[in-house]
Scaffold this motif. Sequence first.
Motif, PDB file in Angstrom:
ATOM      1  N   SER A   1      12.544   8.226   2.540  1.00 11.51           N
ATOM      2  CA  SER A   1      11.950   7.497   3.373  1.00 11.51           C
ATOM      3  C   SER A   1      11.015   6.406   2.586  1.00 11.51           C
ATOM      4  CB  SER A   1      10.822   8.339   4.258  1.00 11.51           C
ATOM      5  OG  SER A   1       9.975   8.922   3.255  1.00 11.51           O
ATOM      6  N   ALA A   2      10.332   5.463   3.537  1.00  6.16           N
ATOM      7  CA  ALA A   2       9.437   4.372   2.994  1.00  6.16           C
ATOM      8  C   ALA A   2       8.453   4.974   2.129  1.00  6.16           C
ATOM      9  CB  ALA A   2       9.024   3.596   4.363  1.00  6.16           C
ATOM     10  N   SER A   3       7.576   5.938   2.650  1.00  9.00           N
ATOM     11  CA  SER A   3       6.648   6.473   1.922  1.00  9.00           C
ATOM     12  C   SER A   3       7.265   7.430   0.515  1.00  9.00           C
ATOM     13  CB  SER A   3       5.656   7.393   2.707  1.00  9.00           C
ATOM     14  OG  SER A   3       6.520   8.608   2.868  1.00  9.00           O
TER      15      SER A   3
END
Length: 252
Positions: free
Chosen positions: A233-235
Motif C-alpha cells: 500500500s501507499a503507506s
Amino acid sequence: MKIIVAIKQVPERDAQIAVAADGRWIAEEDLAYTINEPDAYALEEALQLKEKNGGEVVALSVGPERVGTTLREALAKGADRAIHIEYEGAVDTLALARMMAEAVKAEAPDLILTGLQSDDLGLGQTGVVLAELLGIPHATIIMQVEKTDAGLRVKRELEDGWFQHVEMPLPALLTIQSGGNKLRYATLMGIKKAKSKETRTVVGETVGDAGPIELMRVYLPEKQKKTEMLTGSASEVAAQIVEKLKFEVRVL
C-alpha cells in the motif's frame, strides 16, 4: 622551546591522478608534489609559537629523495633545520611512527606537531601512534595553541560548532586542524636562507612486527545500477522508502 613538525609530501591537489599500468598504485612519473595541507598548518602554528616564545623549529619528514624539496619549502618558510628519514616504498602507520620516534628521541623536543591527517590517504593515525610510542600526552583536532607557565592551553574542535579548551603539560604532541591560521608564503629572502640551513639525512629502517605493506590493487570506484520495485500500500511503500533513505542511502 624546541618544536618538531612532522610533514608529509603528497601530490598537489589539482594533479591529474591516474592508476599505474600495473594497477598497484598511482602513476607517479609526471606528478608534482607539495607539502600536505594539514601539515602546512602545523608548520605555521610552530612558527608562530617560536615567534612568540623563542626556540627552534625542526621539520621532519619520511620518504624518498624527492621529499627534500618539501623540506626545503619548510626551511624557506622559517623552519631552522630539517631531518629527512630516507625510505623508499610504502609502510604501515606503526612502522612509519617508529622511524619518526627514533629521530624524535634524539632531539628531545618540548612539542611535536603534525597535521590532523594526510591529503592522500587520510588515515589520521600517525600523530597519535607516535605519541603512544614516545609515552607523551597528545590532543587532536587542534585549532589554537598557547604556551603557559605550566605547559600548554589548546583549543580543540568538536562537533556541531563546539570547542574544548584543554590544559596540557610538556612535552606533548598535537595534531593540527586545517584553517586555524593563515598560511605564510616563502619569501625570496627565506628561499635564499634555506640553502644554508642544515638538513640531516638518516636511513629509515623498519623495526619489529611492523613494516612494508604491499598494495595489491588500486582502482576507481565501480559504478553499479540497480532497480528495485517496492510493493504494498501507499503507506507501506512510504515506510520502505524512508527505511532505505535512512539505512542504505544514509541521507536522513
